[in-house]
Motif scaffolding. Sequence first.
Motif, PDB file in Angstrom:
ATOM      1  N   GLN A  85      11.210  11.271  10.423  1.00  0.00           N
ATOM      2  CA  GLN A  85      10.963  10.438   9.237  1.00  0.00           C
ATOM      3  C   GLN A  85      11.219   8.969   9.530  1.00  0.00           C
ATOM      4  O   GLN A  85      10.485   8.080   9.069  1.00  0.00           O
ATOM      5  CB  GLN A  85      11.867  10.899   8.091  1.00  0.00           C
ATOM      6  N   SER A 233      23.740  17.953   4.645  1.00  0.00           N
ATOM      7  CA  SER A 233      22.346  18.089   4.196  1.00  0.00           C
ATOM      8  C   SER A 233      22.074  17.234   2.979  1.00  0.00           C
ATOM      9  O   SER A 233      21.003  16.638   2.842  1.00  0.00           O
ATOM     10  CB  SER A 233      22.035  19.563   3.884  1.00  0.00           C
ATOM     11  N   LEU A 234      23.069  17.154   2.080  1.00  0.00           N
ATOM     12  CA  LEU A 234      22.902  16.335   0.875  1.00  0.00           C
ATOM     13  C   LEU A 234      22.758  14.869   1.245  1.00  0.00           C
ATOM     14  O   LEU A 234      21.898  14.167   0.708  1.00  0.00           O
ATOM     15  CB  LEU A 234      24.097  16.535  -0.061  1.00  0.00           C
ATOM     16  N   ARG A 237      19.351  14.191   2.716  1.00  0.00           N
ATOM     17  CA  ARG A 237      18.315  14.154   1.684  1.00  0.00           C
ATOM     18  C   ARG A 237      18.369  12.854   0.900  1.00  0.00           C
ATOM     19  O   ARG A 237      17.333  12.234   0.618  1.00  0.00           O
ATOM     20  CB  ARG A 237      18.485  15.358   0.751  1.00  0.00           C
ATOM     21  N   ASN A 238      19.587  12.414   0.556  1.00  0.00           N
ATOM     22  CA  ASN A 238      19.724  11.150  -0.167  1.00  0.00           C
ATOM     23  C   ASN A 238      19.254   9.966   0.675  1.00  0.00           C
ATOM     24  O   ASN A 238      18.658   9.017   0.150  1.00  0.00           O
ATOM     25  CB  ASN A 238      21.182  10.941  -0.586  1.00  0.00           C
ATOM     26  N   ASP A 241      15.438   9.904   0.669  1.00  0.00           N
ATOM     27  CA  ASP A 241      14.967   9.397  -0.624  1.00  0.00           C
ATOM     28  C   ASP A 241      15.152   7.880  -0.698  1.00  0.00           C
ATOM     29  O   ASP A 241      14.261   7.159  -1.178  1.00  0.00           O
ATOM     30  CB  ASP A 241      15.738  10.066  -1.767  1.00  0.00           C
TER      31      ASP A 241
END
Length: 266
Positions: A85, A233-234, A237-238, A241
């Motif tokens: 990404q 993982s959180l 993901r943040n 985003d």
Amino acid sequence: IVFNTQSPFLIESEDMPYCNIVTKVSPAVGTKVCQRAADAVDVIIPNDDPEKHRILFELKNASQILFSNSVVLVEGNTERVLMPQLYQTFTGKSMIQDKIGLVCMDSCSSMHTAMEVLGLMGINAKSVVDLDYAYKGGVRAGLIEADNADRQSGIDWFGTNAEAQNIALCEEGLPKNKGSDGGAEGGYHRMSQDGENAGSIDNLHEQLKEKSFFCWKVGSIERVLGLAQKNSSLEFRNFVDGMKENGESHLAEVDEFRAFIDWVQN
């Protein structure tokens, strides 16, 4: 019987070490058949060394290298999860589009040997490492001399500042995880933030780059991205985003990551 494919999805992991890469170099040179991974490992590690089995296992799970013009070796979940990404955000293209394979190694101690194996296979390989590699792993791999003046400068800094900075040192005079505030990586990061070490860190960084290793000058990729944890993982993901909303500016050290992207592409 010969099976011909242009898709990594058709190659089972058990078969990967025994596949040949066949490329058309140029009309003048013609077609080239590269050495198989299993044969290259035998050349680099001729004896029945445990490292041979470890590297073969790691390469078995990286069939994409058979279809890449270059490969980037990384260590750790952060690179494995976020690098595709990040590359897309900074270049506007995917690593697959640029024919760059991403291989996650179990340990940075295997990277130098894996690069030698990939080199025999005719694959251009590069490795990404944390700052500690310039002081420890790179020395063991023969990339940095133990008495390197820039390395010694860091050791001297730790000797002077370890107690005040709550950094526990090993016998080599370098940070260790147990007893250090923020672990060994935290110690290297704090050392990198003292301006008096900038020159020696830059020198070690350039010495490793000459040997196809890119080391994060601020300690680790988590410091570059501004992440507080390695395996959350959180948080991953943040971060994704936030990067979708803010682009490159979401990183804590944009210039360092851009330098990495330029290095990968050249």
